[in-house]
Structures are given as C-alpha cells and as structure tokens.
Design a protein around this motif. Structure first.
Motif, PDB file in Angstrom:
ATOM      1  N   ALA A  56       0.780  -1.237   0.000  1.00 52.22           N
ATOM      2  CA  ALA A  56       0.000   0.000   0.000  1.00 52.22           C
ATOM      3  C   ALA A  56       0.814   1.291   0.000  1.00 52.22           C
ATOM      4  CB  ALA A  56      -0.941  -0.002   1.208  1.00 52.22           C
ATOM      5  N   GLN A  57       2.120   1.228  -0.338  1.00 56.15           N
ATOM      6  CA  GLN A  57       2.945   2.423  -0.449  1.00 56.15           C
ATOM      7  C   GLN A  57       3.276   3.048   0.908  1.00 56.15           C
ATOM      8  OE1 GLN A  57       4.479   3.806  -3.304  1.00 56.15           O
ATOM      9  NE2 GLN A  57       3.867   1.828  -4.167  1.00 56.15           N
ATOM     10  N   VAL A  80      -6.605  -5.946   0.473  1.00 58.94           N
ATOM     11  CA  VAL A  80      -5.178  -5.647   0.374  1.00 58.94           C
ATOM     12  C   VAL A  80      -4.398  -6.697   1.142  1.00 58.94           C
ATOM     13  CG1 VAL A  80      -3.371  -3.943   0.786  1.00 58.94           C
ATOM     14  CG2 VAL A  80      -5.691  -3.173   0.283  1.00 58.94           C
ATOM     15  N   ILE A  81      -3.341  -7.199   0.530  1.00 61.46           N
ATOM     16  CA  ILE A  81      -2.383  -8.072   1.206  1.00 61.46           C
ATOM     17  C   ILE A  81      -1.150  -7.243   1.551  1.00 61.46           C
ATOM     18  CG2 ILE A  81      -0.873 -10.088   0.976  1.00 61.46           C
ATOM     19  CD1 ILE A  81      -2.876 -11.179  -1.094  1.00 61.46           C
ATOM     20  N   ILE A  82      -0.727  -7.275   2.807  1.00 59.55           N
ATOM     21  CA  ILE A  82       0.491  -6.590   3.231  1.00 59.55           C
ATOM     22  C   ILE A  82       1.558  -7.654   3.450  1.00 59.55           C
ATOM     23  CG2 ILE A  82       1.583  -5.102   4.929  1.00 59.55           C
ATOM     24  CD1 ILE A  82      -0.551  -3.700   3.244  1.00 59.55           C
ATOM     25  N   THR A  83       2.689  -7.502   2.766  1.00 57.68           N
ATOM     26  CA  THR A  83       3.685  -8.567   2.743  1.00 57.68           C
ATOM     27  C   THR A  83       4.620  -8.577   3.941  1.00 57.68           C
ATOM     28  OG1 THR A  83       5.199  -7.205   1.411  1.00 57.68           O
ATOM     29  CG2 THR A  83       3.673  -8.661   0.216  1.00 57.68           C
ATOM     30  N   HIS A  84       4.799  -7.435   4.634  1.00 61.17           N
ATOM     31  CA  HIS A  84       5.714  -7.403   5.768  1.00 61.17           C
ATOM     32  C   HIS A  84       5.572  -6.070   6.499  1.00 61.17           C
ATOM     33  CE1 HIS A  84       7.972  -5.455   2.530  1.00 61.17           C
ATOM     34  NE2 HIS A  84       8.740  -4.905   3.440  1.00 61.17           N
ATOM     35  N   PRO A  85       6.083  -5.975   7.735  1.00 58.33           N
ATOM     36  CA  PRO A  85       5.831  -4.801   8.567  1.00 58.33           C
ATOM     37  C   PRO A  85       6.854  -3.674   8.403  1.00 58.33           C
ATOM     38  CG  PRO A  85       6.887  -6.473   9.888  1.00 58.33           C
ATOM     39  CD  PRO A  85       6.690  -7.069   8.522  1.00 58.33           C
ATOM     40  N   HIS A  86       7.049  -3.213   7.178  1.00 65.20           N
ATOM     41  CA  HIS A  86       7.821  -2.000   6.930  1.00 65.20           C
ATOM     42  C   HIS A  86       6.867  -0.935   6.408  1.00 65.20           C
ATOM     43  CE1 HIS A  86      12.074  -4.013   6.571  1.00 65.20           C
ATOM     44  NE2 HIS A  86      11.698  -3.820   7.823  1.00 65.20           N
ATOM     45  N   SER A  87       7.028   0.293   6.900  1.00 59.49           N
ATOM     46  CA  SER A  87       6.055   1.347   6.625  1.00 59.49           C
ATOM     47  C   SER A  87       5.895   1.681   5.153  1.00 59.49           C
ATOM     48  CB  SER A  87       6.439   2.623   7.386  1.00 59.49           C
ATOM     49  OG  SER A  87       6.388   2.418   8.770  1.00 59.49           O
ATOM     50  N   HIS A  89       5.332  -0.218   2.944  1.00 57.18           N
ATOM     51  CA  HIS A  89       4.376  -1.154   2.350  1.00 57.18           C
ATOM     52  C   HIS A  89       2.997  -1.088   3.005  1.00 57.18           C
ATOM     53  CE1 HIS A  89       7.459  -3.131  -0.144  1.00 57.18           C
ATOM     54  NE2 HIS A  89       8.249  -2.709   0.835  1.00 57.18           N
ATOM     55  N   PHE A  90       2.879  -0.414   4.152  1.00 54.89           N
ATOM     56  CA  PHE A  90       1.553  -0.269   4.755  1.00 54.89           C
ATOM     57  C   PHE A  90       1.184   1.167   5.092  1.00 54.89           C
ATOM     58  CE2 PHE A  90       4.154  -1.013   8.632  1.00 54.89           C
ATOM     59  CZ  PHE A  90       3.710   0.018   9.457  1.00 54.89           C
ATOM     60  N   PRO A 117       5.025  -0.456  16.169  1.00 53.86           N
ATOM     61  CA  PRO A 117       6.405  -0.036  16.456  1.00 53.86           C
ATOM     62  C   PRO A 117       7.154   0.471  15.229  1.00 53.86           C
ATOM     63  CG  PRO A 117       6.166  -2.436  16.637  1.00 53.86           C
ATOM     64  CD  PRO A 117       4.797  -1.875  16.537  1.00 53.86           C
ATOM     65  N   THR A 118       6.883  -0.111  14.062  1.00 53.63           N
ATOM     66  CA  THR A 118       7.571   0.350  12.855  1.00 53.63           C
ATOM     67  C   THR A 118       7.135   1.760  12.491  1.00 53.63           C
ATOM     68  OG1 THR A 118       7.719  -1.917  12.033  1.00 53.63           O
ATOM     69  CG2 THR A 118       8.069  -0.148  10.439  1.00 53.63           C
ATOM     70  N   LEU A 119       5.826   2.030  12.569  1.00 58.85           N
ATOM     71  CA  LEU A 119       5.343   3.379  12.261  1.00 58.85           C
ATOM     72  C   LEU A 119       5.940   4.395  13.225  1.00 58.85           C
ATOM     73  CD1 LEU A 119       3.569   5.350  10.701  1.00 58.85           C
ATOM     74  CD2 LEU A 119       1.679   4.746  12.235  1.00 58.85           C
TER      75      LEU A 119
END
Length: 312
Positions: A56-57, A80-87, A89-90, A117-119
């Motif tokens: 999701a950019q 929407v599928i989110i592939t991993h917890p880096h900002s 991508h979500f 926590p990543t955000l």
C-alpha cells in the motif's frame, strides 16, 4: 478459473514489458513510487467484481495516485495483502481507506504485530517533511484479517497462496503466489541487483527465504518484488551471492589486526575500509537513494551482530 480483464503494462522497462508480453492479456498492474521513496511497488489485479491489491505504499501522495488508478478501473478495492511490517508497504492504508471506505486488510500475525512499532520508529527517524518532501501519515490502520502459512485467500475472485517465511529482510515476511498468472508477489524477500537490506540481522532467514523460492518455483517463474523491477526465480542466486559475499567481507575485516574496538566490534576505520571495498564490487547496484555507503554500513552492522550471535 479466474477471468481477468484488460491488459496494462507493468512498467516501461525491458524486464517488466517482457513479463507483460509473456503473461498475455491480463489485468495485472503496477504502481511504483519514485527513487526518493525507495522505488516501492504496489501491484493490483482486476477481478470480475473488484480489485486485489498487494502492498500500500509509504507516502500519502503515492497512495492517492494509486487510489486514483484503481478507481479508474471502475471497480472497488476488494482487499489488500500486506507482505511485511515496513512502513513503505503499509503506510498508505489510511489514504486508501479515505478513498474506498472499509475493505479487508490481510497480514500475518507477525506482520500485524510490527505495524505500530515500525510506524513510530519511522515517525521518530524521518522528521517531516524534510525526508521525503511531505509528511508521513501518522494514522495507524491495522490488518483486519490474520492469514497463516499455507492458507489460500480469495480477493475479488482471485486466489493467492500464502507462504509465511518468518524473519528475513523484515521481522516477518510472506510471499503470495497467484497460480493463474504463475507469478510470485515476493514483498521484500527478493530484490536482486539492489543493495539487499540485512540491517535487522536476520541473515539465516533471508538466505532461507531465497532458497525456498528456488525450491518451490521453476527458475523461469516471474517474481514481482517489493522494490524495483520484476525478475525471475533464477535471479535469487545473485541475491544469495550478495549476502554470502557480505558475510565473507565482514569476517575478513574482523580478522585483520587491530580491526576490533574494546567491545569486540569493528572500529570506525576498519568498517569504513571494508565498506569502500564493497562499494567498488557493487557499484551498479541500486541504493534506494540512501547512497551505497550508508546502506552498506547499515548492512555491516546487521551482519556483524549476526556473526557475534553465532559465537554466543
């Protein structure tokens, strides 16, 4: 069997255009951000009655442009599928919710746990708007549907087989396989010919993820990465060589006389010398606009921490 609608080229690059030609007339689309926001990819597929989106950019402006492109199809966003917890991508999820209302957001529990926590880390690390020319969206939108390894989920009539690969480039990573197109949406498990980020130190996982791709899919299967252009599974060998080469470089640097500080880690001088040598080896690799020295330095800390953990 899925009926997919009108074709759209993924990008005006040799690899992506060739891929579109190989796949034939489908409704597979790609949105890619600019280099400042790390050439981050979102992919979307038109089903009969909706759109399935993968990732999701980061920036609100990119998420708005992505939403406009999806709306132009005349179909709703079905999930929407989110592939991993880096900002990156979500981070665009709040803007997509503004544009489309509620929709399912699919992620593993490991990825969902990393959202907050990543955000917060991103907001603390990148003072806005100087880093990207605009402020990040501070709103946190969480996954609504937890997915598990081996599960097949259906969005807008389109099936995706989920493989939860665990920690690697990020604290949790999945790939999603779409059988009808025979493509792997790889998130950040895979982006060869680019400085692969191992700064979080999950070296074993990163290598296992790449070996899993090689073992699970034909070498000519297209892989759509989280950053930069499409490649094929056989390119995983390039990425494996990059990681192993980095491990060898850190080992050699640490073995040199006087290379370690009082804490048993590389001195600034030894680390800088090693990074300068690696910059020559990978001069043609993309660096996410950070500069090769910066990302190689981050990687050196991740690899060194992993090596020290092996000893412990």
């Amino acid at each position: 069997m899925i009926r997919l609608a009108i074709a759209a080229l993924l990008a005006a690059t040799t690899n992506m255009a060739a891929m579109a030609a190989d796949l034939g007339p489908t409704a597979l689309h790609r949105y890619v951000s600019n280099h400042i926001s790390w050439n981050t990819n979102s992919y979307w597929i038109e089903g009969d009655d909706g759109v399935a989106l993968i990732d999701a950019q980061l920036l609100p402006s990119d998420a708005r442009r992505l939403a406009d492109q999806i709306k132009a199809s005349g179909k709703p966003l079905a999930g929407v599928i989110i592939t991993h917890p880096h900002s990156d991508h979500f981070g665009g999820l709040p803007v997509l919710k503004d544009a489309f209302g509620d929709f399912p957001i699919y992620a593993t529990q490991g990825t969902a746990d990393g959202f907050a926590p990543t955000l917060q880390q991103m907001l603390a690390s990148y003072k806005m708007p100087n880093a990207f020319g605009e402020a990040l969206d501070e709103r946190l939108v969480m996954p609504t549907d937890i997915i598990k390894d081996g599960e097949t989920i259906t969005i807008a009539g389109i099936d995706f087989q989920i493989h939860d690969l665990g920690a690697g480039e990020a604290a949790n990573n999945i790939i999603a396989y779409q059988k009808d197109l025979n493509v792997v949406f790889a998130g950040d498990t895979f982006y060869p010919f680019t400085h692969y980020y191992v700064g979080e130190g999950h070296i074993d996982g990163a290598l296992k993820h790449l070996e899993f791709l090689k073992a699970s899919f034909d070498a000519d299967t297209y892989v759509l990465p989280g950053h930069n252009d499409a490649s094929r599974v056989r390119s995983a060998d390039k990425q494996i060589a990059y990681i192993n080469g980095f491990i060898d470089a850190v080992k050699a640097a640490r073995a040199a006389k006087g290379a370690l500080d009082a804490n048993g880690r590389l001195t600034r001088e030894a680390r800088g010398t090693m990074v300068s040598e690696l910059m020559q080896d990978y001069a043609a690799y993309d660096d996410f606009s950070f500069g090769s020295r910066t990302i190689l330095t981050w990687n050196s800390f991740g690899v060194e921490a992993w090596l020290l953990a092996q000893k412990d």
